[in-house]
Design a protein around this motif. Sequence first.
Motif, short mmCIF file in Angstrom:
data_model
loop_
_atom_site.label_atom_id
_atom_site.label_comp_id
_atom_site.label_asym_id
_atom_site.label_seq_id
_atom_site.Cartn_x
_atom_site.Cartn_y
_atom_site.Cartn_z
N CYS A 157 0.84 -1.20 0.00
CA CYS A 157 0.00 0.00 0.00
C CYS A 157 0.87 1.24 0.00
CB CYS A 157 -0.95 0.00 1.19
SG CYS A 157 -0.17 0.39 2.76
N ALA A 158 0.26 2.39 0.04
CA ALA A 158 0.99 3.65 -0.06
C ALA A 158 1.59 4.11 1.27
CB ALA A 158 0.06 4.73 -0.61
N VAL A 159 1.42 3.35 2.34
CA VAL A 159 1.97 3.75 3.63
C VAL A 159 3.50 3.71 3.59
CG1 VAL A 159 2.14 3.17 6.08
CG2 VAL A 159 -0.07 3.10 4.92
N GLY A 160 4.07 2.68 3.01
CA GLY A 160 5.52 2.58 2.89
C GLY A 160 6.21 2.08 4.15
N CYS A 161 5.67 1.05 4.76
CA CYS A 161 6.27 0.49 5.97
C CYS A 161 7.64 -0.11 5.65
CB CYS A 161 5.38 -0.61 6.55
SG CYS A 161 3.78 0.02 7.12
N GLY A 216 8.80 -0.86 12.99
CA GLY A 216 8.93 -2.31 13.17
C GLY A 216 7.66 -3.10 13.05
N ARG A 217 6.54 -2.44 12.82
CA ARG A 217 5.27 -3.15 12.73
C ARG A 217 4.84 -3.29 11.27
NH1 ARG A 217 5.21 -0.16 17.27
NH2 ARG A 217 4.20 1.73 16.57
N LEU A 218 4.18 -4.40 10.98
CA LEU A 218 3.63 -4.64 9.65
C LEU A 218 2.19 -5.14 9.79
CD1 LEU A 218 6.60 -6.57 7.96
CD2 LEU A 218 5.95 -4.19 7.58
N PRO A 273 -1.01 -7.56 8.39
CA PRO A 273 -0.96 -8.97 8.01
C PRO A 273 -0.44 -9.21 6.59
CG PRO A 273 -2.97 -8.56 9.21
CD PRO A 273 -2.32 -7.22 8.99
N LYS A 274 -0.80 -8.34 5.65
CA LYS A 274 -0.29 -8.51 4.28
C LYS A 274 1.21 -8.27 4.22
CE LYS A 274 -2.64 -7.45 0.55
NZ LYS A 274 -3.41 -6.70 -0.45
N GLY A 275 1.67 -7.21 4.88
CA GLY A 275 3.10 -6.92 4.90
C GLY A 275 3.90 -8.00 5.58
N ALA A 276 3.34 -8.55 6.66
CA ALA A 276 4.02 -9.62 7.38
C ALA A 276 4.11 -10.90 6.55
CB ALA A 276 3.30 -9.90 8.70
N ALA A 277 3.20 -11.08 5.62
CA ALA A 277 3.19 -12.27 4.77
C ALA A 277 3.83 -12.02 3.41
CB ALA A 277 1.75 -12.76 4.58
N SER A 278 4.53 -10.90 3.24
CA SER A 278 5.07 -10.56 1.92
C SER A 278 6.20 -11.48 1.47
CB SER A 278 5.50 -9.09 1.85
OG SER A 278 6.46 -8.80 2.83
N GLU A 279 6.75 -12.27 2.36
CA GLU A 279 7.74 -13.28 1.96
C GLU A 279 7.10 -14.24 0.96
OE1 GLU A 279 9.16 -17.34 2.07
OE2 GLU A 279 7.51 -16.68 3.32
N GLN A 280 5.82 -14.49 1.12
CA GLN A 280 5.11 -15.38 0.19
C GLN A 280 5.02 -14.79 -1.21
OE1 GLN A 280 1.34 -16.18 2.05
NE2 GLN A 280 2.30 -16.89 3.93
#
Length: 188
Positions: free
Chosen positions: A53-57, A82-84, A86-93
């Motif tokens: 998304c446009a947040v840029g975490c 340091g927070r993501l 659920p989509k960002g946390a699963a971006s390894e997939q």
Amino acid sequence: MSRSSFLGWPVIRQFRSGDVTGRGRSVTSERTRAITSRTEEADTVAQSVCPYCAVGCGQLVYAKDNRVIQIEGDPDSPVSRGRLCPKGAASEQLVNQSGRLTRVLYRAPKGTEWQSLDLETAMDMIAERFLESRRRHWEDRDADGRPLRRTMGIASLGGATLDNEENYLIKKLFTAAGAIQIENQARI
């Protein structure tokens, strides 16, 4: 101590070690103590930005043998600290998914089959079509002679998976090309 030993039970270990609240090492099994994080095995760590998304975490991308093994939030990022999500946390997939396309596919007009193209050929085709559409639909002046300098044959709909800098450059490119129909999904 064997697994079936009475003294090996967690409650017994808890009282023998003086850990009466059961919050210390006495309640942790040997197997759990032996587990290590995937990030400890990494050869390299690279800073990145989440693509969703446009947040840029901020993200830390851990790799081993040139393969991404883990992606975590970057605690040094002023955006996400340091927070993501659920989509960002699963971006390894997104990187390691077996169905991910890694080549350019092209289907000719009225074609029924996809064919593989090398990246340079695909980029040349896009550039040629972009320039031809701009040339064919160019409007230099309106009916009253006022300058327009625009094209109605090109439009852009950006995505929220791009960061601010990428969207800024796309806006500049399309504006310089004379396009006036420039929009972004994040704004709609």
